[in-house]
Write a protein that holds these residues in place. Structure first.
Motif, PDB file in Angstrom:
ATOM      1  N   ARG A 278      -3.960  -0.646  -1.205  1.00 55.28           N
ATOM      2  CA  ARG A 278      -3.563  -1.261  -2.470  1.00 55.28           C
ATOM      3  C   ARG A 278      -2.526  -0.408  -3.198  1.00 55.28           C
ATOM      4  N   THR A 279      -2.745   0.923  -3.189  1.00 55.31           N
ATOM      5  CA  THR A 279      -1.808   1.814  -3.867  1.00 55.31           C
ATOM      6  C   THR A 279      -0.420   1.713  -3.255  1.00 55.31           C
ATOM      7  N   GLN A 280      -0.386   1.729  -1.924  1.00 51.64           N
ATOM      8  CA  GLN A 280       0.917   1.645  -1.260  1.00 51.64           C
ATOM      9  C   GLN A 280       1.599   0.315  -1.540  1.00 51.64           C
ATOM     10  N   LEU A 281       0.839  -0.779  -1.572  1.00 54.64           N
ATOM     11  CA  LEU A 281       1.440  -2.073  -1.837  1.00 54.64           C
ATOM     12  C   LEU A 281       1.927  -2.174  -3.282  1.00 54.64           C
ATOM     13  N   GLU A 282       1.145  -1.613  -4.213  1.00 55.35           N
ATOM     14  CA  GLU A 282       1.577  -1.634  -5.609  1.00 55.35           C
ATOM     15  C   GLU A 282       2.862  -0.816  -5.811  1.00 55.35           C
ATOM     16  N   VAL A 283       2.914   0.371  -5.146  1.00 53.41           N
ATOM     17  CA  VAL A 283       4.131   1.185  -5.235  1.00 53.41           C
ATOM     18  C   VAL A 283       5.301   0.436  -4.604  1.00 53.41           C
ATOM     19  N   ALA A 286       6.640  -2.231  -6.887  1.00 50.98           N
ATOM     20  CA  ALA A 286       7.433  -1.723  -8.011  1.00 50.98           C
ATOM     21  C   ALA A 286       8.709  -1.037  -7.528  1.00 50.98           C
ATOM     22  N   HIS A 287       8.625  -0.324  -6.416  1.00 47.46           N
ATOM     23  CA  HIS A 287       9.776   0.415  -5.883  1.00 47.46           C
ATOM     24  C   HIS A 287       9.848   0.156  -4.383  1.00 47.46           C
ATOM     25  N   PRO A 288      10.504  -0.893  -3.981  1.00 49.15           N
ATOM     26  CA  PRO A 288      10.557  -1.247  -2.548  1.00 49.15           C
ATOM     27  C   PRO A 288      11.099  -0.115  -1.685  1.00 49.15           C
ATOM     28  N   GLU A 289      11.972   0.707  -2.219  1.00 45.80           N
ATOM     29  CA  GLU A 289      12.539   1.774  -1.398  1.00 45.80           C
ATOM     30  C   GLU A 289      11.523   2.868  -1.075  1.00 45.80           C
ATOM     31  N   LEU A 290      10.384   2.902  -1.857  1.00 45.95           N
ATOM     32  CA  LEU A 290       9.354   3.911  -1.621  1.00 45.95           C
ATOM     33  C   LEU A 290       8.184   3.399  -0.767  1.00 45.95           C
ATOM     34  N   LEU A 291       8.240   2.156  -0.317  1.00 47.13           N
ATOM     35  CA  LEU A 291       7.127   1.573   0.448  1.00 47.13           C
ATOM     36  C   LEU A 291       6.981   2.277   1.796  1.00 47.13           C
ATOM     37  N   ASP A 292       5.787   2.826   2.042  1.00 43.22           N
ATOM     38  CA  ASP A 292       5.459   3.483   3.314  1.00 43.22           C
ATOM     39  C   ASP A 292       4.850   2.435   4.249  1.00 43.22           C
ATOM     40  N   VAL A 293       5.706   1.773   5.005  1.00 43.06           N
ATOM     41  CA  VAL A 293       5.236   0.703   5.897  1.00 43.06           C
ATOM     42  C   VAL A 293       4.311   1.259   6.966  1.00 43.06           C
ATOM     43  N   GLY A 294       4.657   2.404   7.513  1.00 45.83           N
ATOM     44  CA  GLY A 294       3.813   2.995   8.561  1.00 45.83           C
ATOM     45  C   GLY A 294       2.434   3.329   8.048  1.00 45.83           C
ATOM     46  N   GLY A 295       2.364   3.890   6.833  1.00 49.63           N
ATOM     47  CA  GLY A 295       1.057   4.222   6.253  1.00 49.63           C
ATOM     48  C   GLY A 295       0.232   2.984   5.964  1.00 49.63           C
ATOM     49  N   ALA A 296       0.938   1.912   5.496  1.00 50.26           N
ATOM     50  CA  ALA A 296       0.213   0.677   5.224  1.00 50.26           C
ATOM     51  C   ALA A 296      -0.353   0.079   6.503  1.00 50.26           C
ATOM     52  N   VAL A 297       0.447   0.121   7.560  1.00 46.20           N
ATOM     53  CA  VAL A 297      -0.038  -0.407   8.844  1.00 46.20           C
ATOM     54  C   VAL A 297      -1.209   0.427   9.346  1.00 46.20           C
ATOM     55  N   GLU A 298      -1.098   1.757   9.200  1.00 47.72           N
ATOM     56  CA  GLU A 298      -2.195   2.633   9.649  1.00 47.72           C
ATOM     57  C   GLU A 298      -3.472   2.334   8.886  1.00 47.72           C
ATOM     58  N   ASP A 299      -3.394   2.171   7.577  1.00 48.75           N
ATOM     59  CA  ASP A 299      -4.587   1.845   6.787  1.00 48.75           C
ATOM     60  C   ASP A 299      -5.142   0.476   7.163  1.00 48.75           C
ATOM     61  N   THR A 300      -4.237  -0.466   7.459  1.00 45.76           N
ATOM     62  CA  THR A 300      -4.710  -1.799   7.847  1.00 45.76           C
ATOM     63  C   THR A 300      -5.457  -1.747   9.176  1.00 45.76           C
ATOM     64  N   VAL A 301      -4.890  -0.976  10.131  1.00 45.26           N
ATOM     65  CA  VAL A 301      -5.567  -0.841  11.427  1.00 45.26           C
ATOM     66  C   VAL A 301      -6.916  -0.163  11.258  1.00 45.26           C
ATOM     67  N   ARG A 302      -6.938   0.867  10.418  1.00 44.47           N
ATOM     68  CA  ARG A 302      -8.208   1.570  10.170  1.00 44.47           C
ATOM     69  C   ARG A 302      -9.235   0.626   9.557  1.00 44.47           C
ATOM     70  N   LEU A 303      -8.770  -0.188   8.602  1.00 44.83           N
ATOM     71  CA  LEU A 303      -9.666  -1.150   7.963  1.00 44.83           C
ATOM     72  C   LEU A 303     -10.143  -2.200   8.967  1.00 44.83           C
TER      73      LEU A 303
END
Length: 481
Positions: A278-283, A286-303
């Motif tokens: 959620r934190t990564q998506l909210e960031v 607000a700031h698309p250039e700061l979106l960590d796509v790899g981290g979001a995918v990793e958290d999604t896979v973990r979930l």
């Protein structure tokens, strides 16, 4: 009434009272019949004695007027072969139960003789046979019941005569009435004692059961599974019931505690990846250039993995069976290890029965666990041993301390070094692996590997084939697909 006899104590008391009543009535009836038969037999003996005494006088040639018929005030009749009364007790007024109810001597009828040419008795002989009967007689105004005996005697010139003599039944009837009165008085008292004793004994026997019931009701109301029912000091069925109840409560408490801990741990494990995602998506919003796509995918896979583990545990807890499908475990091992670097494989072809998907999950969990703790390499072996398929997964890491070798199979349990790794593990892999192994009739244990790391050993029963002709030491001999 229905509520009263809904009690075990009331039913036991009623049942015991009914049984005792039937037994006592049957026994009392038998006693009265036996008493009456015995006393009636004695009266019959007295009547026979009196009849034979008169018959003896007749056989001796005594005339009717010289017979001692009035000595004992007992009814006596003498009847000839024509059923005619020839002599009787002087004060006899009425009689029944003999061959004739006449009480006065009757005159001889013309044309009918008294001598019988075909008499069975010789002159002066008294018959051996005696006929008995019950009746009544009135002598000098007194009426009573009598037991009559009939004896035949052959008298010269008079033919065959029948002597009827009676013995009073007053004493016998009095004795029977007395016994009946005692029984009628004593039976209710005895039944009252039986009912009272049964009520008290049943109450005492069921008192622990009532204590167990009250405590169970209190446990249900309070939902406090730590409480236990009282165990009586006796060594009977009630004590065993109490101990079994406490064992059930202990198992239920442990199950509820495991469920509560499971829910708490699952909530905690789910909260972290969800919050991070959620934190990564909210960031990113607000700031698309700061979106960590790899981290979001990793958290999604973990979930996703965590949700899959929880769903599998839920299915296992619900009793999902392993099935009976047969497949080659060696092929499965080679397929699972083909894409993993640093894994050596030495696997035989061994056929096992069960769920291929679940056993693949077990192998994957063991490989992931070994990879996280290995320094350089992981070794997988598969062999047969005394009717078992033995799958070993060893690593060259630090190993598992002996004190922790059972705890690591508990749900959401991770050792301290595992917790320090940011590998996304939730402590469910080994718990799932053991549950699956147990449901397949096997075991999963851990010990020290030859290289010094940890060796996880999965043992599964090898199904027996009828074509082999012998079971040998196969644990599931006779099992068919």
């Amino acid at each position: 009434m229905r509520r009263l006899f809904g009690s075990v104590r009331a039913r036991a008391t009623l049942g015991a009272t009914v049984v005792v009543t039937i037994a006592l009535v049957a026994a009392g009836t038998a006693v009265l019949l036996s008493l009456w038969s015995n006393l009636s037999g004695q009266a019959g003996t007295q009547a026979e004695r009196a009849a034979r005494a008169v018959a003896t006088e007749l056989s001796g040639g005594a005339g009717y007027d010289r017979l001692s018929l009035d000595d004992d005030d007992r009814p006596v009749q003498i009847v000839d072969g024509s059923k005619r009364l020839v002599a009787a007790t002087e004060d006899l007024e009425r009689i029944s139960g003999t061959g004739t109810d006449a009480v006065r001597v009757q005159a001889a009828q013309p044309g009918r003789g008294d001598d019988g040419d075909d008499d069975a008795l010789r002159p002066g002989e008294i018959g051996e046979d005696v006929d008995f009967g019950d009746g009544s007689a009135t002598i000098d105004g007194d009426t009573a019941d009598y037991r009559f005996a009939a004896v035949e005697v052959s008298v010269t010139g008079k033919g065959t005569l029948t002597v009827y003599a009676g013995a009073p039944l007053a004493a016998e009837q009095s004795a029977v009435r007395t016994a009946l009165t005692v029984m009628l008085i004593g039976l209710p008292l005895l039944l009252a004692v039986v009912a009272g004793v049964t009520w008290l004994v049943t109450r005492r026997a069921l008192r622990p059961v009532e204590g167990i019931r009250r405590e169970m009701a209190a446990i249900t109301a309070s939902q406090d599974l730590a409480r236990r029912v009282p165990v009586p000091e006796t060594h009977d069925e009630v004590a065993r019931l109490a101990r079994t109840t406490n064992e059930t409560l202990a198992a239920l408490e442990a199950s509820v505690e495991r469920q509560r801990r499971f829910v708490a741990d699952a909530s905690h494990e789910l909260r972290s990846p969800i919050a991070s995602l959620r934190t990564q998506l909210e960031v990113g919003a607000a700031h698309p250039e700061l979106l960590d796509v790899g981290g979001a995918v990793e958290d999604t896979v973990r979930l996703q993995r965590l949700a899959a583990d929880l769903l599998l545990l839920a299915r296992l807890d619900a009793g999902e069976g392993p099935g009976e499908a047969r497949f080659d475990l060696g092929t499965l091992v080679r397929e699972e290890t083909a894409q993993r670097a640093g894994v050596t494989v030495a696997a035989e072809s061994v056929e096992v029965a069960g769920s291929r998907g679940q056993l693949a999950r077990v192998l994957a969990n063991l490989l992931d666990n070994a990879r996280r703790h290995a320094r350089q390499r992981v070794a997988v072996t598969l062999r047969t041993e005394n009717g078992w398929a033995v799958l070993g997964v060893a690593d060259d890491g630090a190993g598992v301390p002996p004190a922790e070798r059972e705890r690591i199979f508990e749900r959401f349990v991770r050792l301290d070094d595992a917790r320090s790794r940011d590998d996304g593990g939730a402590g469910l892999g080994l718990a799932i692996a053991r549950d699956v192994a147990l449901r397949h009739g096997g075991t999963l244990t851990v010990r020290e590997a030859p290289e010094g790391g940890a060796l996880f050993e999965l043992r599964l029963p090898v199904p027996w084939r009828r074509s082999e002709g012998s079971c040998g030491s196969v644990p599931q001999c006779g099992r068919t697909a």
